[in-house]
Design a protein around this motif. Structure first.
Motif, PDB file in Angstrom:
ATOM      1  N   ARG A   1     -19.932   5.046 -26.492  1.00 48.20           N
ATOM      2  CA  ARG A   1     -20.169   3.714 -25.928  1.00 48.20           C
ATOM      3  C   ARG A   1     -19.970   2.627 -26.970  1.00 48.20           C
ATOM      4  N   ALA A   2     -20.422   2.908 -28.187  1.00 50.73           N
ATOM      5  CA  ALA A   2     -20.258   1.926 -29.255  1.00 50.73           C
ATOM      6  C   ALA A   2     -18.780   1.686 -29.554  1.00 50.73           C
ATOM      7  N   ALA A   3     -17.996   2.751 -29.606  1.00 55.36           N
ATOM      8  CA  ALA A   3     -16.565   2.610 -29.883  1.00 55.36           C
ATOM      9  C   ALA A   3     -15.853   1.863 -28.762  1.00 55.36           C
ATOM     10  N   VAL A   4     -16.217   2.177 -27.524  1.00 58.41           N
ATOM     11  CA  VAL A   4     -15.598   1.489 -26.381  1.00 58.41           C
ATOM     12  C   VAL A   4     -15.938   0.012 -26.408  1.00 58.41           C
ATOM     13  N   TRP A   5     -17.172  -0.321 -26.763  1.00 59.10           N
ATOM     14  CA  TRP A   5     -17.562  -1.733 -26.853  1.00 59.10           C
ATOM     15  C   TRP A   5     -16.758  -2.452 -27.937  1.00 59.10           C
ATOM     16  N   GLU A   6     -16.666  -1.851 -29.104  1.00 60.25           N
ATOM     17  CA  GLU A   6     -15.957  -2.490 -30.214  1.00 60.25           C
ATOM     18  C   GLU A   6     -14.496  -2.754 -29.842  1.00 60.25           C
ATOM     19  N   ALA A   7     -13.906  -1.854 -29.085  1.00 62.32           N
ATOM     20  CA  ALA A   7     -12.486  -1.988 -28.759  1.00 62.32           C
ATOM     21  C   ALA A   7     -12.220  -2.902 -27.573  1.00 62.32           C
ATOM     22  N   CYS A   8     -13.150  -2.980 -26.655  1.00 54.72           N
ATOM     23  CA  CYS A   8     -12.843  -3.616 -25.357  1.00 54.72           C
ATOM     24  C   CYS A   8     -13.611  -4.892 -25.048  1.00 54.72           C
ATOM     25  N   GLY A   9     -14.857  -4.999 -25.466  1.00 56.15           N
ATOM     26  CA  GLY A   9     -15.637  -6.139 -25.011  1.00 56.15           C
ATOM     27  C   GLY A   9     -15.995  -6.003 -23.540  1.00 56.15           C
ATOM     28  N   ASP A  10     -16.289  -7.147 -22.884  1.00 58.40           N
ATOM     29  CA  ASP A  10     -16.827  -7.109 -21.528  1.00 58.40           C
ATOM     30  C   ASP A  10     -15.897  -7.623 -20.440  1.00 58.40           C
ATOM     31  N   SER A  11     -14.930  -8.451 -20.778  1.00 57.34           N
ATOM     32  CA  SER A  11     -14.174  -9.175 -19.747  1.00 57.34           C
ATOM     33  C   SER A  11     -13.496  -8.233 -18.755  1.00 57.34           C
ATOM     34  N   GLY A  12     -12.819  -7.220 -19.251  1.00 57.19           N
ATOM     35  CA  GLY A  12     -12.124  -6.302 -18.356  1.00 57.19           C
ATOM     36  C   GLY A  12     -13.082  -5.573 -17.440  1.00 57.19           C
TER      37      GLY A  12
END
Length: 594
Positions: free
Chosen positions: A492-503
């Protein structure tokens, strides 16, 4: 209408006296309580007696030997030999065992269970029993889809296993002309799901060492999983240790009395079953009693018994109904996340809960399981479907599917969502990796009502090629440094760092818009549902008992139709509220570059 109601009440009450005698013969003790007919919608209920001097804080005690459990079925002289072989081969599970027992006993001409079975309802308020006109009212809801699937599965199960087996058992019982119909199986299935309890039993009671040949087959308990291993059978009885119990059936935050003394240090197993007498307690959000198990008899004087315990300081209100709560009352979960990636084209489901209230039915709505609804239920939730077909059409579906499966932990704790606060992201940023915390936490983090695990799943679905590549790189650093697989928190941490929230938030907005369109397509708006409920009065008598004159009255509404409208209106309310939250969060995310 009143004459019909009186006739129905008289018919039902005629069954009561034989049942009370049956209870007494089987050791059941009614201590200051009585069983009475309520009405068509509730059936029978348990009430404090008029004689206030006889009121006890333990109004009802039932020996557990009377309970219908998988063990009883496997030991039954008629069903046991046939069902045990099927159970060992994995052809039937513990729930089907009890449903088969109910089906057969209902059809047997001289069943010893007849006084109890005669007291049970013959029709139900669950969608499986709706008329076609009533079922249409659920169009666009998750329950509509679930019920259609359930009907097909039950029909298939009946055709392939149940019909021939029940017919064979009736022949063995001496009834060569007995007929079995799908409705008999459907009735037994509904009886189980509307009345079953999770009963905590001692291991020695579940598997008693009665015969020498059985002593070598006593199961051992895997303390890590709670599953039972038994050389008789590789099939689990769907029993669990005290730390892990199911909530698919009616439950209670009961404590096991007598199970903690120094002489009784023994494993407790949670076994689903029906307990005649206790199962006549109706549901109330403000329950006046709970059920508990007395293993030693110190509390009730009856060892190995289940009893009702009043939770009111002064329980002696004459004729007051003794109600219990059907659901889990703990605050451990305020939300349910299901990311189920089956390979047969089934649907991936996410579920959101409206707020921080208690969960009364974590896995299925009250309407789906028990056949009633609570208007304005604070524990209602919304299921947002993401079809597998859509996931197959997004870029890199296989890799994203693997990430979703790695994140899927079923239920997850969201105690930090209380008061609308979400701190899980802060936990992610505490990871000690070179990339940890590089993305700035958004200003709206503490105001998000959506759980972090849910958003992570949506981030994964919305991920672009460059973001997916970066997630892979970040996770490789974890694998190489620790020589292990990343945990769900690290993913989850890696996905957050790469993607953020907008998508993720854009996907959520789109899903909620589709959800609202589905809900309104066949039944109109939320306001229209409110108008229907305000104009109509409820018909307490089922449609087959109403007269031609009654059916012509325009403002008469069957209870099933009202339940459907109340349920779908609640779903529209939740969709509207969540859509507003998602749109606001999306605007903030875009403005902050997240």
């Amino acid at each position: 209408m009143p004459s019909n109601s009186a006739a129905m009440a008289s018919t039902e009450e005629a069954k009561l006296q034989p049942f009370l005698q049956w209870l007494q013969m089987n050791g059941v003790e009614l201590r200051g309580c009585e069983i009475k007919y309520c009405d068509f919608s509730k059936g029978f209920g348990i009430f404090y007696r008029n004689d206030a001097s006889d009121v006890s804080e333990i109004p009802l005690v039932v020996p557990l030997d009377l309970a219908i459990t998988p063990m009883r079925v496997l030991q039954d002289p008629l069903l046991g030999p046939e069902c045990r072989a099927m159970f060992e081969e994995g052809e039937v599970d513990d729930r089907l065992l009890m449903i088969l027992f109910l089906t057969v006993e209902r059809l047997r001409k001289n069943s010893s269970w007849k006084p109890y079975l005669d007291m049970l309802p013959t029709t139900f308020g669950t969608p499986l029993w709706f008329s076609d006109d009533e079922f249409i009212e659920l169009n666009g809801t998750s329950i509509h889809r679930a019920t259609e699937l359930q009907k097909k599965q039950l029909q298939s199960l009946y055709d392939t296993k149940v019909k021939d087996l029940v017919k064979k058992l009736l022949v063995v019982d001496g009834d060569s002309e007995g007929e079995v119909h799908f409705e008999d199986f459907l009735w037994a299935n509904s009886i189980f799901w509307t009345r079953a309890l999770n009963v905590p039993l001692l291991c020695s009671y579940v598997f008693p060492q009665i015969q020498e040949e059985k002593s070598s087959c006593i199961p051992s308990i895997n303390k890590d999983s709670g599953a039972l291993t038994d050389e008789i059978s590789n099939r689990s009885l769907d029993i669990e240790t005290e730390e892990k119990r199911t909530d698919d059936v009616r439950g209670s935050e009961s404590q096991v009395n007598g199970g903690t003394s120094s002489s009784m240090q023994e494993e407790t197993l949670w076994v689903e079953g029906l307990v005649p007498g206790i199962d006549f307690c109706n549901h109330d959000l403000r329950a006046v009693a709970t059920w508990e198990v007395d293993n030693t008899g110190l509390k009730t004087g009856v060892p190995l018994s289940m009893y009702l315990l009043s939770v009111e300081p002064s329980p002696c209100q004459m004729q007051k109904e003794i109600s219990i709560s059907y659901g889990n009352k703990g605050n451990e979960f305020a939300c349910l996340l299901l990311v189920t990636l089956h390979k047969q084209g089934q649907t991936t489901e996410f579920c959101l809960n409206e707020g921080a209230g208690e969960i009364k039915s974590r896995k299925r709505e009250l309407l789906y399981l028990y056949g009633f609804v609570i208007d304005g239920n604070p524990d209602d939730y919304l299921m947002v479907h993401y079809p597998m077909e859509l996931l197959q059409n997004v870029p890199f579906p296989k890799t994203k599917g693997q990430l979703l499966e790695a994140q899927d932990r079923g239920f997850f704790p969201v105690s930090n969502l209380r008061n609308g606060q979400n701190d899980e992201l802060t936990d992610h940023q505490s990871c000690n990796y070179s990339w940890s915390g590089q993305r700035r936490a958004p200003s709206y983090l503490k105001k998000l009502v959506f759980p972090e695990a849910f958003l992570t799943a949506l981030r994964t679905i919305a991920m672009q090629e460059d973001e997916l590549s970066r997630v892979s790189s970040l996770l490789e650093e974890i694998s190489e440094s620790g020589q292990r697989q990343p945990s769900d928190q690290e993913i989850r941490a890696a996905v957050w760092e790469a993607c953020g929230d907008s998508g993720a938030l854009q996907v959520l907005v789109d899903l909620l818009n589709v959800k609202m369109m589905d809900l309104e397509e066949g039944s109109g708006t939320e306001d229209h549902d409110t108008e229907l409920l305000e104009m109509a009065s409820i018909s307490e008598i089922p449609e087959q008992h109403t007269s031609a004159t009654d059916s012509c009255v325009p403002d008469k509404m069957s209870r099933n139709r009202r339940s459907s409208i109340v349920y779908r209106r609640g779903q529209k309310q939740l969709t509207r509220l969540f859509l507003r939250e998602a749109e606001h969060a999306l605007q903030l995310s875009l403005s902050e570059g997240n």
